[in-house]
Design a protein around this motif. Structure first.
Motif, short mmCIF file in Angstrom:
data_model
loop_
_atom_site.label_atom_id
_atom_site.label_comp_id
_atom_site.label_asym_id
_atom_site.label_seq_id
_atom_site.Cartn_x
_atom_site.Cartn_y
_atom_site.Cartn_z
N GLY A 159 -6.44 2.56 1.63
CA GLY A 159 -5.95 1.37 1.08
C GLY A 159 -5.89 0.13 1.52
N VAL B 163 -2.82 4.88 -3.46
CA VAL B 163 -3.87 5.76 -3.12
C VAL B 163 -3.33 6.90 -3.32
CG1 VAL B 163 -5.28 6.37 -1.19
CG2 VAL B 163 -4.47 4.15 -1.42
N ILE C 234 0.69 -1.04 0.15
CA ILE C 234 0.10 -0.22 0.00
C ILE C 234 1.02 1.19 -0.17
CG2 ILE C 234 -1.81 1.32 1.22
CD1 ILE C 234 -2.74 -1.50 2.40
#
Length: 344
Positions: A82, A43, A13
């Motif tokens: 995320g 993200v 992430i």
């Protein structure tokens, strides 16, 4: 939060915000991992440069890449959002301006599976903090997805920066003994002008005003999980490292800022830690932190701290006059270890 997909071993992430100069290299370092059964969750936190465009290009080229867009709301929300999309068996949070060695994920995953660990500490530097690991940077931990699902109340705190990663990891470390290490993992931390710690040093007042919120989060967590008696030393080490060492000692505070921060730290420790800390554990705290907690105010502590540093400076100077090389080397190492423990 999604249930882990057995085909995806690790979800990486990456929160993204205005990192057009770095994000391409970051993503490529993950794509070049020897471990291929992974997913990358980018993200974008409302970037206004070319970061989003770069992320879109990568997501179109590789099906393992997911792209999530959100209005600018901070790195904590980006990581948490995320995580909601993640399907991997394990979770790794990575910064968008860094890179990882090609074996980083594979070696960390193998350690995690071998010991069925909830947390794997990665990197020789962070592994050396054992046995008193009280917090970790995001890049130094591989986290079991099921462990995070079980403790869904522990997430990165919104609107907190710095220390959002410290608060997150501190809580997780208190909730498990299943902790492994991968000193072989190599993470390449990039130094540049826009890094958070440099920005934070230029925004001292904003950082200081967040610290009471840190303590609210900690108090709530320790009460909710009934951990004050069993984990008071864990919390004491956190207080020593984060608000005391990294903020009071290391940030460029003026006298007024020190006068503000000193009683906040002292009051929390006296109220929430010392009543639960046995005397043997109190002795494990550094000389400087112990004096800080017992000092009347910041002026008294600063005077003591200057004298303490001068004492060790003189001792190091005198060591050079020891005629026997072997003894001189041993004494120098001893003094430096004392400095590391008591002065930082």
């Amino acid at each position: 939060m999604k249930i882990a997909n057995s085909n995806i071993l690790i979800s990486v992430i990456i929160p993204v915000y205005n990192v057009e100069n770095f994000i391409e290299e970051t993503i490529e370092s993950v794509l070049l991992q020897s471990l291929k059964n992974i997913e990358i969750i980018l993200v974008d936190d409302g970037s206004i440069d070319k970061s989003l465009m770069i992320c879109e290009q990568f997501s179109q080229k590789d099906s393992r890449i997911k792209l999530l867009r959100q209005k600018n709301s901070g790195v904590s929300n980006a990581r948490n959002n995320g995580l909601e999309l993640a399907e991997g068996e394990y979770i790794f949070f990575m910064d968008s301006d860094d890179t990882i060695d090609s074996e980083f994920l594979k070696s960390s995953y193998e350690v995690a599976k071998t010991g069925n660990f909830d947390i794997v500490i990665i990197g020789e530097y962070c592994c050396s903090w054992l046995p008193n690991v009280t917090a970790l940077p995001t890049w130094a931990q591989l986290l079991k997805h099921d462990f995070l699902i079980k403790h869904s109340d522990v997430r990165f705190p919104a609107n907190i920066q710095p220390c959002e990663d410290g608060l997150f990891s501190h809580q997780l470390l208190a909730l498990t003994k299943r902790i492994g290490t991968n000193p072989a993992g190599v993470y390449h931390y990039r130094m540049h002008e826009n890094q958070n710690h440099k920005i934070n040093n230029d925004s001292v007042d904003k950082v200081l005003l967040k610290i009471p919120k840190w303590f609210e989060i900690l108090d709530d967590f320790y009460k909710r999980n009934n951990l004050y008696y069993s984990h008071s030393l864990h919390l004491a080490f956190f207080m020593e490292h984060e608000p005391f060492q990294l903020r009071y000692l290391s940030m460029p505070l003026n006298e007024e800022q020190k006068k503000y921060l000193h009683p906040i730290i002292k009051t929390f420790v006296l109220k929430n830690i010392l009543p639960f800390l046995i005397s043997a554990d109190e002795k494990k705290l550094s000389t400087s932190f112990t004096y800080f907690i017992n000092s009347k105010d910041s002026v008294q502590f600063d005077g003591f701290y200057r004298r303490l540093k001068l004492k060790y400076k003189i001792r190091l100077f005198l060591v050079r006059f020891i005629p026997v090389s072997k003894i001189r080397k041993k004494m120098r190492e001893q003094v430096r270890n004392e400095i590391k423990l008591n002065v930082f």
